[in-house]
Design an enzyme around this catalytic site. Structure first.
Site, PDB file in Angstrom:
ATOM      1  N   ASP A  28      -2.774  -8.224  11.384  1.00  0.00           N
ATOM      2  CA  ASP A  28      -4.154  -8.615  11.087  1.00  0.00           C
ATOM      3  C   ASP A  28      -4.727  -9.884  11.797  1.00  0.00           C
ATOM      4  O   ASP A  28      -5.857 -10.081  11.983  1.00  0.00           O
ATOM      5  CB  ASP A  28      -4.064  -8.974   9.484  1.00  0.00           C
ATOM      6  CG  ASP A  28      -3.782  -7.843   8.682  1.00  0.00           C
ATOM      7  OD1 ASP A  28      -4.712  -6.798   9.129  1.00  0.00           O
ATOM      8  OD2 ASP A  28      -2.739  -7.792   7.948  1.00  0.00           O
ATOM      9  N   SER A  46       0.850  -1.086  -0.119  1.00  0.00           N
ATOM     10  CA  SER A  46       0.046   0.070   0.095  1.00  0.00           C
ATOM     11  C   SER A  46       0.873   1.254  -0.019  1.00  0.00           C
ATOM     12  O   SER A  46       0.683   2.121  -0.842  1.00  0.00           O
ATOM     13  CB  SER A  46      -0.788  -0.042   1.060  1.00  0.00           C
ATOM     14  OG  SER A  46      -0.213  -0.236   2.340  1.00  0.00           O
ATOM     15  N   HIS A  58       5.589 -12.344   7.754  1.00  0.00           N
ATOM     16  CA  HIS A  58       5.639 -11.283   7.267  1.00  0.00           C
ATOM     17  C   HIS A  58       6.792 -11.133   6.330  1.00  0.00           C
ATOM     18  O   HIS A  58       7.799 -11.958   6.867  1.00  0.00           O
ATOM     19  CB  HIS A  58       5.743 -10.004   8.752  1.00  0.00           C
ATOM     20  CG  HIS A  58       5.678  -8.595   8.342  1.00  0.00           C
ATOM     21  ND1 HIS A  58       6.626  -7.820   7.710  1.00  0.00           N
ATOM     22  CD2 HIS A  58       4.289  -7.910   8.363  1.00  0.00           C
ATOM     23  CE1 HIS A  58       6.039  -6.828   7.368  1.00  0.00           C
ATOM     24  NE2 HIS A  58       4.912  -6.687   7.870  1.00  0.00           N
ATOM     25  N   HIS A  74      -2.187  -8.455   1.964  1.00  0.00           N
ATOM     26  CA  HIS A  74      -1.866  -7.688   2.627  1.00  0.00           C
ATOM     27  C   HIS A  74      -2.940  -7.197   3.531  1.00  0.00           C
ATOM     28  O   HIS A  74      -3.173  -8.033   4.303  1.00  0.00           O
ATOM     29  CB  HIS A  74      -1.572  -6.473   1.534  1.00  0.00           C
ATOM     30  CG  HIS A  74      -0.936  -5.077   1.901  1.00  0.00           C
ATOM     31  ND1 HIS A  74      -0.199  -4.998   3.160  1.00  0.00           N
ATOM     32  CD2 HIS A  74      -0.802  -3.952   1.359  1.00  0.00           C
ATOM     33  CE1 HIS A  74       0.145  -3.756   3.054  1.00  0.00           C
ATOM     34  NE2 HIS A  74      -0.322  -2.981   2.304  1.00  0.00           N
TER      35      HIS A  74
HETATM   36  N1  AMX Z   1       0.885 -19.614   6.309  1.00  0.00           N
HETATM   37  C1  AMX Z   1       1.648 -20.535   5.427  1.00  0.00           C
HETATM   38  N2  AMX Z   1       2.493 -20.162   4.454  1.00  0.00           N
HETATM   39  C2  AMX Z   1       3.248 -19.188   4.608  1.00  0.00           C
HETATM   40  C3  AMX Z   1       2.710 -18.212   5.506  1.00  0.00           C
HETATM   41  C4  AMX Z   1       1.644 -18.576   6.499  1.00  0.00           C
HETATM   42  N3  AMX Z   1       1.112 -17.637   7.150  1.00  0.00           N
HETATM   43  N4  AMX Z   1       3.642 -17.068   5.697  1.00  0.00           N
HETATM   44  C5  AMX Z   1       4.426 -17.402   4.434  1.00  0.00           C
HETATM   45  N5  AMX Z   1       4.209 -18.813   3.922  1.00  0.00           N
HETATM   46  C6  AMX Z   1       4.923 -19.401   3.000  1.00  0.00           C
HETATM   47  C7  AMX Z   1       4.696 -18.515   1.681  1.00  0.00           C
HETATM   48  O1  AMX Z   1       3.461 -18.791   1.002  1.00  0.00           O
HETATM   49  C8  AMX Z   1       5.770 -19.073   0.834  1.00  0.00           C
HETATM   50  O2  AMX Z   1       5.516 -20.430   0.187  1.00  0.00           O
HETATM   51  P1  AMX Z   1       6.123 -20.672  -1.230  1.00  0.00           P
HETATM   52  O3  AMX Z   1       7.499 -20.831  -1.032  1.00  0.00           O
HETATM   53  O4  AMX Z   1       5.550 -21.898  -1.462  1.00  0.00           O
HETATM   54  O5  AMX Z   1       5.537 -19.532  -2.165  1.00  0.00           O
HETATM   55  C9  AMX Z   1       7.050 -19.274   2.075  1.00  0.00           C
HETATM   56  O6  AMX Z   1       6.181 -19.395   3.144  1.00  0.00           O
HETATM   57  C10 AMX Z   1       8.106 -18.281   2.153  1.00  0.00           C
HETATM   58  O7  AMX Z   1       7.415 -17.014   2.180  1.00  0.00           O
HETATM   59  P2  AMX Z   1       8.063 -15.648   3.314  1.00  0.00           P
HETATM   60  O8  AMX Z   1       9.315 -15.359   2.656  1.00  0.00           O
HETATM   61  O9  AMX Z   1       8.128 -16.343   4.571  1.00  0.00           O
HETATM   62  O10 AMX Z   1       6.819 -14.888   3.304  1.00  0.00           O
HETATM   63  P3  AMX Z   1       6.563 -13.391   2.008  1.00  0.00           P
HETATM   64  O11 AMX Z   1       7.642 -12.396   2.408  1.00  0.00           O
HETATM   65  O12 AMX Z   1       6.859 -13.930   0.686  1.00  0.00           O
HETATM   66  O13 AMX Z   1       5.134 -13.139   2.246  1.00  0.00           O
HETATM   67  C11 AMX Z   1       3.309 -12.636   3.657  1.00  0.00           C
HETATM   68  C12 AMX Z   1       4.824 -12.414   3.440  1.00  0.00           C
HETATM   69  C13 AMX Z   1       2.790 -11.884   4.659  1.00  0.00           C
HETATM   70  C14 AMX Z   1       2.435 -12.247   2.304  1.00  0.00           C
HETATM   71  C15 AMX Z   1       3.139 -14.119   4.035  1.00  0.00           C
HETATM   72  O14 AMX Z   1       3.652 -14.299   5.334  1.00  0.00           O
HETATM   73  C16 AMX Z   1       1.423 -14.500   3.965  1.00  0.00           C
HETATM   74  O15 AMX Z   1       1.007 -14.876   3.226  1.00  0.00           O
HETATM   75  N6  AMX Z   1       1.054 -14.465   5.084  1.00  0.00           N
HETATM   76  C17 AMX Z   1      -0.486 -14.955   5.353  1.00  0.00           C
HETATM   77  C18 AMX Z   1      -1.038 -13.445   4.860  1.00  0.00           C
HETATM   78  C19 AMX Z   1      -1.177 -12.338   5.915  1.00  0.00           C
HETATM   79  O16 AMX Z   1      -1.247 -12.573   7.060  1.00  0.00           O
HETATM   80  N7  AMX Z   1      -1.077 -11.006   5.291  1.00  0.00           N
HETATM   81  C20 AMX Z   1      -0.989  -9.965   6.095  1.00  0.00           C
HETATM   82  C21 AMX Z   1       0.646  -9.445   6.206  1.00  0.00           C
HETATM   83  C22 AMX Z   1       0.708  -8.047   6.866  1.00  0.00           C
HETATM   84  C23 AMX Z   1       0.031  -6.878   6.197  1.00  0.00           C
HETATM   85  O17 AMX Z   1       0.301  -6.759   5.116  1.00  0.00           O
HETATM   86  N8  AMX Z   1      -1.240  -6.470   6.415  1.00  0.00           N
END
Ligand code: AMX
Length: 433
Positions: free
Chosen positions: A371, A239, A316, A269
Site C-alpha cells: 500500500d 479479506s 506487515h 488492511h
Molecule cells: N507504524 C507504527 N507502528 C507500527 C507500524 C507502523 N507502520 N506497524 C506496526 N506497528 C506497531 C503496532 O501498532 C504494534 O504496536 P502496539 O504494540 O502498540 O500495539 C507493534 O508495532 C507491533 O505490531 P506488529 O506485530 O509489527 O504488526 P501487526 O502484525 O500487529 O500489524 C499491520 C500489521 C500491517 C496492521 C501494522 O504493521 C500496521 O498497522 N501498519 C500500518 C498500516 C498498513 O500499512 N496496513 C496495510 C498492510 C498491508 C495490507 O494488508 N494491505
C-alpha cells in the site's frame, strides 16, 4: 464445458486423494503449539489454514502457485504490444496451477465477454445509495445485491451432491469475476465523474477496466499489474480469511466476496493505500508543495509516531522485508513517472522510515508493504479520489478469494470453527492449574 473448467475438474480429481490421505493417515500430526500471546494476539503465526493458491514467505514474499511476481509477469501470455500479462491468464493460473497458453487465455477472455453483462438493478442499487457513501460500501452492496443470481444456491436447494459443490461455485466465481471491472469503473465514474463509459467487448479484462475508467495508456497495463499484484496473499489476511470463513458456512460466493470487501475496508488492511496518500498530502500541505529533504521527512515521520499513529504502508503481519508487490510497483514508477513529485515523497519515505521504525522499536517489520506505493500511481494517472483506491484492491483480491472458495468446495473443507477460551481459563493455564 470450457477447457478451463475441464482442466479444473481433472486437477480436482487428482488433488482430492492427497487431502483425503492427509486427513485419514496423518490427521494427528502436529503443526505446532498455540501460545497465550497468539490467542490474544490475533492468531499471528498459528498454522491452521490450508491453501494452494499462494504462499507467503516472510523474507521472499508472495508466490502465486509457486511462481514469484517477476516470474508471473514474465511467463504469462500478454495482449499484443503491452507489458503486463492478461489478468484472464492469471486467473487460469490461480485456479489450475498451470501456466495457460495464448489460446487458453483467449478462451477465458471470450467466456468473460459472455458472462459480463451486469444486471441493471445493480446500477439502480448503486445509484440509490447516498452519494457520499464510501465507494467500498457501494462495491460491497453492489456485489451482495447480485446474490439472487447464485447458481450454487439453486443447485444446493435442488440437492446436488457435496462432491459437485465446486461446479456451481466455479460458475458463480466466473460470473462474478466477469462483472467486476464494469461494477468498479461504474462506481468511480458515477460518484466522481457523473458520466459512464460502456465496456468494449474487444478489450481484455484489465484493459477494459482502464477503458471504462476513461484513462489512456499505460493505465491499462497498470490495471493488469495492479489486479494481479493484489489478488492473493495466502489465506490468513483479513479479506481472504473473511471470504473463506463466510464461504465455509456454504454461504455462496456473493455473500463471501461482499464480506471480504468489508474486511478489506479497514485502515490496517486494504484502506492503508488511501491512508498513505492522505498522509503524504498532509505532509505536502505543510511543506507548501516542496519535496522535503531527508531530515524534514524524518521529522514528519517521528511527529506521526509520537502522536500515537502508525505510518501507513509500512509493517506487515507476516512479511519481514520489502514487499515484492511494493518493488513491482516501484519499478513501474521508475519507468513511467520517475520525476513525479509524489513518487519522490514515496521514495524519500523508503529511505527514512525503515531506520526510524527500527529505532522506534515496536513494528516487527519496518519495511514498506504493497500500500505504500499504489496510491501514488493512481494519483499520477488522474485517479485522485483516494477513497476509491481500496475498490481497486478489492477487484484484485476477489480473484484470489474466489479461486480459494472454488478449491474449498472442491476439497470439501468443512465449516470453520476454532475454539475459544475465557480469560480466566488462560489465567489458570498460565499458573499451571
Ligand atoms: N507504524 C507504527 N507502528 C507500527 C507500524 C507502523 N507502520 N506497524 C506496526 N506497528 C506497531 C503496532 O501498532 C504494534 O504496536 P502496539 O504494540 O502498540 O500495539 C507493534 O508495532 C507491533 O505490531 P506488529 O506485530 O509489527 O504488526 P501487526 O502484525 O500487529 O500489524 C499491520 C500489521 C500491517 C496492521 C501494522 O504493521 C500496521 O498497522 N501498519 C500500518 C498500516 C498498513 O500499512 N496496513 C496495510 C498492510 C498491508 C495490507 O494488508 N494491505
Amino acid at each position: 464445458m470450457s477447457e478451463l473448467k475441464k482442466k479444473l475438474a481433472q486437477k480436482i480429481e487428482g488433488w482430492r486423494p492427497r487431502t483425503v490421505k492427509l486427513l485419514k493417515e496423518h490427521g494427528d500430526v502436529k503443526l505446532g503449539d498455540v501460545t497465550i500471546a497468539q490467542a490474544i494476539g490475533g492468531m499471528r503465526g498459528v498454522k491452521c489454514l490450508v491453501t494452494d493458491i499462494s504462499y507467503l514467505d516472510p523474507f521472499e514474499g508472495i508466490r502465486f502457485r509457486g511462481y514469484t511476481i517477476p516470474e508471473v509477469l514474465e511467463k504469462l501470455p500478454k495482449p499484443p504490444g503491452v507489458e503486463a500479462p492478461y489478468v484472464e491468464g492469471f486467473i487460469y493460473l490461480l485456479l489450475t496451477g498451470d501456466l495457460p497458453t495464448q489460446n487458453e487465455v483467449e478462451e477465458i477472455a471470450e467466456e468473460f465477454t459472455e458472462r459480463r453483462k451486469v444486471p441493471s438493478y445493480v446500477f439502480d442499487v448503486i445509484n440509490a445509495l447516498p452519494k457520499d457513501s464510501h465507494p467500498m460500501v457501494m462495491f460491497s452492496t453492489a456485489l451482495l445485491s447480485m446474490q439472487k443470481e447464485s447458481l450454487f444456491v439453486k443447485q444446493y436447494k435442488a440437492g446436488i451432491s457435496k462432491m459437485e459443490y465446486w461446479d456451481p461455485t466455479y460458475e458463480d466465481a466466473m460470473n462474478l469475476l466477469a462483472k467486476l471491472p464494469e461494477i468498479g469503473a461504474y462506481i468511480y465514474r458515477k460518484k466522481y465523474r457523473d458520466s459512464i463509459i460502456p465496456p468494449d467487448p474487444k478489450i481484455d479484462w484489465g484493459g477494459n477496466f482502464a477503458h471504462m475508467m476513461g484513462i489512456d495508456k499505460p493505465y491499462d497495463d497498470l490495471s493488469r499489474l495492479y489486479f494481479i499484484l493484489h489478488s492473493d496473499h495466502e489465506s490468513g489476511n483479513v479479506s481472504a480469511h473473511a471470504g473463506h470463513l463466510v464461504a465455509s458456512a456454504l454461504s455462496d460466493s456473493y455473500f463471501a466476496v461482499s464480506a471480504m470487501i468489508n474486511g478489506l475496508a479497514g485502515p490496517l488492511h486494504g484502506l492503508a493505500n488511501e491512508e498513505v496518500l492522505r498522509w503524504i498530502q498532509g505532509v505536502m500541505d505543510k511543506m507548501g508543495g516542496k519535496v522535503p529533504d531527508k531530515e524534514e521527512m524524518k521529522q514528519f515521520v517521528w511527529d506521526t509516531l509520537n502522536s500515537g499513529q502508525v505510518i501507513p504502508g509500512y509493517g506487515h503481519a507476516v512479511l519481514r522485508k520489502t514487499d515484492p508487490r511494493y518493488t513491482a510497483q516501484r519499478e513501474f514508477c521508475l519507468k513511467h513517472l520517475p520525476d513525479d513529485k509524489i513518487f519522490k515523497y514515496v521514495s524519500t519515505l523508503y529511505e527514512v522510515v525503515p531506520d526510524i521504525l527500527q529505532e522506534h522499536g515496536k513494528a516487527k517489520n519496518p519495511w514498506p508493504n504493497v500500500d505504500a506505493q499504489s496510491g501514488v500511481i493512481q494519483w499520477y494517472y488522474g485517479v485522485r479520489e483516494y477513497d476509491f483506491y481500496t475498490v481497486l484492491f478489492g477487484i484484485g483480491r476477489s480473484i484470489g478469494v474466489l479461486s480459494n472458495i472454488v478449491w474449498d468446495r472442491a476439497l470439501g473443507y468443512p465449516i470453520e470453527r476454532p475454539k475459544s477460551l475465557t480469560t480466566a481459563m488462560l489465567e489458570d493455564i498460565a499458573s499451571g492449574k
